[in-house]
Design a protein around this motif. Structure first.
Motif, short mmCIF file in Angstrom:
data_model
loop_
_atom_site.label_atom_id
_atom_site.label_comp_id
_atom_site.label_asym_id
_atom_site.label_seq_id
_atom_site.Cartn_x
_atom_site.Cartn_y
_atom_site.Cartn_z
N ILE A 29 -41.05 44.37 99.59
CA ILE A 29 -41.13 44.82 98.35
C ILE A 29 -40.98 46.63 98.41
O ILE A 29 -40.99 47.14 97.50
N ALA A 30 -41.66 47.12 99.44
CA ALA A 30 -41.57 48.43 99.73
C ALA A 30 -40.42 49.38 99.31
O ALA A 30 -40.35 50.17 98.56
N PRO A 31 -39.26 48.79 99.90
CA PRO A 31 -37.93 49.55 99.68
C PRO A 31 -37.55 49.27 98.09
O PRO A 31 -37.08 50.25 97.60
N LYS A 32 -38.14 48.46 97.63
CA LYS A 32 -37.82 48.30 95.95
C LYS A 32 -38.59 49.15 95.22
O LYS A 32 -38.04 49.92 94.38
N LEU A 33 -40.00 49.25 95.71
CA LEU A 33 -40.66 50.29 94.97
C LEU A 33 -40.23 51.84 95.26
O LEU A 33 -40.33 52.57 94.37
N LYS A 34 -39.97 52.06 96.39
CA LYS A 34 -39.48 53.46 96.63
C LYS A 34 -38.15 53.59 95.83
O LYS A 34 -38.00 54.71 95.07
N ALA A 35 -37.21 52.75 95.75
CA ALA A 35 -36.10 52.73 94.82
C ALA A 35 -36.55 52.94 93.57
O ALA A 35 -35.88 53.70 92.50
N TYR A 36 -37.44 52.23 93.09
CA TYR A 36 -38.06 52.34 91.66
C TYR A 36 -38.27 53.81 91.23
O TYR A 36 -38.09 54.35 90.26
N TYR A 37 -39.26 54.26 92.29
CA TYR A 37 -39.80 55.77 92.13
C TYR A 37 -38.56 56.69 92.08
O TYR A 37 -38.58 57.47 91.21
N GLN A 39 -35.20 56.18 91.17
CA GLN A 39 -34.74 56.18 89.92
C GLN A 39 -35.43 56.65 88.85
O GLN A 39 -34.82 56.97 87.73
N ASN A 40 -36.79 56.84 88.90
CA ASN A 40 -37.59 57.41 87.79
C ASN A 40 -37.79 58.94 88.16
O ASN A 40 -38.54 59.59 87.48
N ASP A 86 -50.36 58.22 86.96
CA ASP A 86 -51.29 58.97 87.74
C ASP A 86 -50.64 60.37 88.10
O ASP A 86 -50.92 61.47 88.32
N PHE A 87 -49.59 60.04 88.93
CA PHE A 87 -48.97 61.08 89.72
C PHE A 87 -48.32 62.14 88.87
O PHE A 87 -48.35 63.23 88.95
N LEU A 88 -47.55 61.81 87.72
CA LEU A 88 -47.05 62.60 86.85
C LEU A 88 -48.29 63.52 86.08
O LEU A 88 -47.97 64.67 85.76
N ARG A 89 -49.09 62.80 85.87
CA ARG A 89 -50.20 63.48 85.23
C ARG A 89 -50.67 64.67 86.07
O ARG A 89 -51.17 65.66 85.39
#
Length: 120
Positions: A29-37, A39-40, A86-89
């Motif tokens: 799951i970690a590579p997918k999460l990193k890609a998600y972030y 892509q955002n 949270d990070f963006l805020r």
């Protein structure tokens, strides 16, 4: 990876604190999460940091996962989404003065009141 395998890994993590199961889940799951972030719009190092934080929370809060409520990936992505917010805020300065907003919201609240005699 099949959904049943992910649930099986979560059960092992929750009940046995199985580090091998966690490692397998992490590797999937970690590579997918990193890609998600990324892509955002997050930088690679921020995406990596948030991915680590999410996976740490998965380990710590594994007992909160309920397979009758959601898929493992849905649960993890919900954590990831909340971490991103949270990070963006914390890291975005939108140049808005909160005092100005308060003044605007409360400057003339009398005109928002409804007179019940006017409603007929």
């Amino acid at each position: 990876m099949e959904k049943t395998k992910l649930v099986e890994l979560m059960v092992k993590i929750t009940h046995n604190r199985d580090e091998i199961a966690f490692s397998e889940l992490f590797d999937f799951i970690a590579p997918k999460l990193k890609a998600y972030y990324q892509q955002n719009g997050l930088l690679s190092e921020n995406a990596e940091e948030l991915t680590q934080e999410v996976m740490s929370l998965v380990w710590v809060k594994s007992e909160k996962y309920d397979s009758s409520k959601s898929a493992v990936s849905t649960w993890i992505y919900t954590i990831a989404r909340n971490k991103k917010i949270d990070f963006l805020r914390k890291n975005n300065d939108f140049g808005v003065n909160e005092e100005d907003i308060r003044e605007f919201l409360y400057e003339d609240n009398q005109k928002d009141l409804v007179n019940l005699n006017d409603i007929k």
